[in-house]
Design a protein around this motif. Structure first.
Motif, PDB file in Angstrom:
ATOM      1  N   LEU A  62      31.999  34.393  39.944  1.00  7.97           N
ATOM      2  CA  LEU A  62      32.309  35.526  40.813  1.00  7.97           C
ATOM      3  C   LEU A  62      31.655  35.426  42.187  1.00  7.97           C
ATOM      4  O   LEU A  62      32.090  36.087  43.122  1.00  7.97           O
ATOM      5  CB  LEU A  62      31.859  36.836  40.154  1.00  7.97           C
ATOM      6  CG  LEU A  62      32.586  37.253  38.877  1.00  7.97           C
ATOM      7  CD1 LEU A  62      31.997  38.547  38.350  1.00  7.97           C
ATOM      8  CD2 LEU A  62      34.083  37.409  39.135  1.00  7.97           C
ATOM      9  N   ALA A  63      30.593  34.633  42.308  1.00  9.74           N
ATOM     10  CA  ALA A  63      29.899  34.488  43.588  1.00  9.74           C
ATOM     11  C   ALA A  63      29.288  33.098  43.664  1.00  9.74           C
ATOM     12  O   ALA A  63      28.876  32.525  42.646  1.00  9.74           O
ATOM     13  CB  ALA A  63      28.816  35.546  43.752  1.00  9.74           C
ATOM     14  N   THR A  77      31.795  35.994  47.640  1.00  6.00           N
ATOM     15  CA  THR A  77      32.246  36.372  46.299  1.00  6.00           C
ATOM     16  C   THR A  77      33.761  36.217  46.222  1.00  6.00           C
ATOM     17  O   THR A  77      34.456  36.104  47.239  1.00  6.00           O
ATOM     18  CB  THR A  77      31.893  37.836  45.969  1.00  6.00           C
ATOM     19  OG1 THR A  77      32.757  38.710  46.709  1.00  6.00           O
ATOM     20  CG2 THR A  77      30.441  38.143  46.301  1.00  6.00           C
ATOM     21  N   ALA A  78      34.269  36.251  45.003  1.00  3.41           N
ATOM     22  CA  ALA A  78      35.718  36.314  44.820  1.00  3.41           C
ATOM     23  C   ALA A  78      36.241  37.548  45.540  1.00  3.41           C
ATOM     24  O   ALA A  78      35.626  38.617  45.469  1.00  3.41           O
ATOM     25  CB  ALA A  78      36.045  36.395  43.328  1.00  3.41           C
ATOM     26  N   PRO A  79      37.345  37.437  46.274  1.00  2.00           N
ATOM     27  CA  PRO A  79      37.842  38.596  47.020  1.00  2.00           C
ATOM     28  C   PRO A  79      38.043  39.840  46.163  1.00  2.00           C
ATOM     29  O   PRO A  79      37.776  40.957  46.618  1.00  2.00           O
ATOM     30  CB  PRO A  79      39.173  38.085  47.597  1.00  2.00           C
ATOM     31  CG  PRO A  79      38.959  36.612  47.761  1.00  2.00           C
ATOM     32  CD  PRO A  79      38.129  36.219  46.569  1.00  2.00           C
ATOM     33  N   ASP A  80      38.483  39.670  44.912  1.00  2.00           N
ATOM     34  CA  ASP A  80      38.718  40.838  44.073  1.00  2.00           C
ATOM     35  C   ASP A  80      37.443  41.394  43.460  1.00  2.00           C
ATOM     36  O   ASP A  80      37.482  42.392  42.732  1.00  2.00           O
ATOM     37  CB  ASP A  80      39.741  40.533  42.976  1.00  2.00           C
ATOM     38  CG  ASP A  80      39.258  39.473  41.991  1.00  2.00           C
ATOM     39  OD1 ASP A  80      38.234  38.805  42.260  1.00  2.00           O
ATOM     40  OD2 ASP A  80      39.905  39.320  40.936  1.00  2.00           O
ATOM     41  N   ALA A  81      36.299  40.754  43.753  1.00  2.00           N
ATOM     42  CA  ALA A  81      35.011  41.239  43.234  1.00  2.00           C
ATOM     43  C   ALA A  81      34.124  41.789  44.352  1.00  2.00           C
ATOM     44  O   ALA A  81      32.965  42.122  44.096  1.00  2.00           O
ATOM     45  CB  ALA A  81      34.287  40.118  42.493  1.00  2.00           C
ATOM     46  N   ARG A  82      34.644  41.914  45.546  1.00  2.00           N
ATOM     47  CA  ARG A  82      33.823  42.360  46.665  1.00  2.00           C
ATOM     48  C   ARG A  82      33.282  43.776  46.465  1.00  2.00           C
ATOM     49  O   ARG A  82      32.234  44.122  46.990  1.00  2.00           O
ATOM     50  CB  ARG A  82      34.631  42.304  47.970  1.00  2.00           C
ATOM     51  CG  ARG A  82      35.044  40.881  48.375  1.00  2.00           C
ATOM     52  CD  ARG A  82      33.965  40.196  49.184  1.00  2.00           C
ATOM     53  NE  ARG A  82      34.187  38.767  49.299  1.00  2.00           N
ATOM     54  CZ  ARG A  82      34.875  38.182  50.280  1.00  2.00           C
ATOM     55  NH1 ARG A  82      35.415  38.917  51.228  1.00  2.00           N
ATOM     56  NH2 ARG A  82      35.018  36.873  50.301  1.00  2.00           N
ATOM     57  N   VAL A 112      26.483  37.537  54.176  1.00  2.00           N
ATOM     58  CA  VAL A 112      27.287  38.203  53.163  1.00  2.00           C
ATOM     59  C   VAL A 112      28.628  38.603  53.772  1.00  2.00           C
ATOM     60  O   VAL A 112      28.678  39.014  54.933  1.00  2.00           O
ATOM     61  CB  VAL A 112      26.551  39.463  52.638  1.00  2.00           C
ATOM     62  CG1 VAL A 112      27.363  40.182  51.582  1.00  2.00           C
ATOM     63  CG2 VAL A 112      25.177  39.079  52.081  1.00  2.00           C
ATOM     64  N   PRO A 113      29.742  38.503  53.031  1.00  2.00           N
ATOM     65  CA  PRO A 113      31.031  38.927  53.581  1.00  2.00           C
ATOM     66  C   PRO A 113      30.996  40.370  54.072  1.00  2.00           C
ATOM     67  O   PRO A 113      30.376  41.244  53.450  1.00  2.00           O
ATOM     68  CB  PRO A 113      31.991  38.771  52.398  1.00  2.00           C
ATOM     69  CG  PRO A 113      31.348  37.743  51.535  1.00  2.00           C
ATOM     70  CD  PRO A 113      29.880  37.960  51.673  1.00  2.00           C
TER      71      PRO A 113
END
Length: 288
Positions: A62-63, A77-82, A112-113
């Motif tokens: 996930l990251a 991180t995975a975009p769907d886990a932001r 961090v994103p």
């Protein structure tokens, strides 16, 4: 199942890079690209593995984080886990506790994103903000023009020249031909190209390495530099245009790069090469 932190080791680098490759997409704020791991590979496979951290749940990564220096973690991180609350909480705990083996005691930094819930968790744990960065992007749907200078792809026979220009472009650079070969020996370099620009006399004046994440995905420039004694002649723009062209030929949907906002000359160079500024981002900083 709880999210868990791990050090993937050399054997796990492909999985970490594969996750990063899958997460590159247009319209998604990016922070870490597989090319960042590919560039770090100049220090060797063992050193690269020692610098990578992954966070997984139910067997899915996930990251991914890269220790780009002893006190700086570059993480995405995975975009769907932001916006995943449990992931954000675990990441904040792991980044804040030196005993977890991610960041040491004392002052530390994290990239961090921009859209990650982790920002809120870090703020709640006492993290502040630090340096501003300017991401830039060039769409590659249309053909890229001629760079206006001679540009060649640097292979093994050009390693010495490629390394020399790198050192001439960056203060305190430790890049050597041996490190070029170590980088090129890594699996991620299959999707990369080193380019060298030459002036009218044939002297190497600028370099760039571009990293594809696969067809239809954003490609990365990391790094780009012009030798100090050749600055001010448009070679930065030229090599950047050539980099965009190389990524387009490799199937990339766009070319992306990020530079400190304080480096106004670099921002201007990328803009002159057709890159558009994106919203600024800021590092996170933890003080003792």
């Amino acid at each position: 199942m709880r999210t868990t932190l791990s050090r993937p080791g050399v054997d796990g680098l492909d999985a970490a890079a594969g996750a990063l490759r899958a997460w590159q997409d247009e319209g998604v704020p990016w922070q870490l690209h597989p090319g960042d791991i590919g560039w770090f590979r100049r220090f060797g496979a063992e050193a690269t593995a020692a610098a990578v951290r992954t966070w997984s749940r139910d067997g899915r990564i996930l990251a991914v984080g890269l220790l780009d220096g002893p006190r700086l973690l570059r993480l995405t991180t995975a975009p769907d886990a932001r916006r995943d609350e449990e992931l954000a909480r675990v990441l904040a705990e792991d980044l804040g506790d030196p005993g977890r083996g991610v960041l040491p005691e004392g002052t530390a930094y994290a990239e961090v994103p921009a859209d990650a819930l982790l920002h809120d968790a870090l703020t709640g744990n006492g993290w502040g903000t630090d340096e501003s960065w300017t991401p830039l992007r060039r769409d590659l749907a249309e053909p890229v023009g001629d760079p206006g200078v001679r540009v060649e792809v640097a292979g093994p026979e050009h390693a010495e020249v490629r390394a020399a220009v790198q050192r001439a472009a960056f203060d305190n650079s430790s890049f050597t031909p041996d490190r070029w070969h170590a980088m090129a020996a890594g699996p991620l370099y299959t999707d990369a190209r080193c380019l060298v620009a030459r002036d009218a006399r044939g002297e190497a004046v600028a370099v760039v390495t571009v990293w594809s994440a696969g067809p239809g995905r954003p490609g990365l420039l990391e790094p780009m530099g012009v030798a100090r004694e050749h600055r001010g002649h448009g070679y930065g723009r030229a090599i950047t245009v050539a980099a965009a062209g190389a990524l387009r030929r490799m199937g990339a949907s766009s070319a992306v790069v990020s530079t400190p906002s304080s480096n106004t000359a670099a921002v201007a160079t990328y803009r002159s090469a057709g890159f558009e500024q994106q919203p600024e981002t800021r590092d996170r900083r933890r003080d003792p």
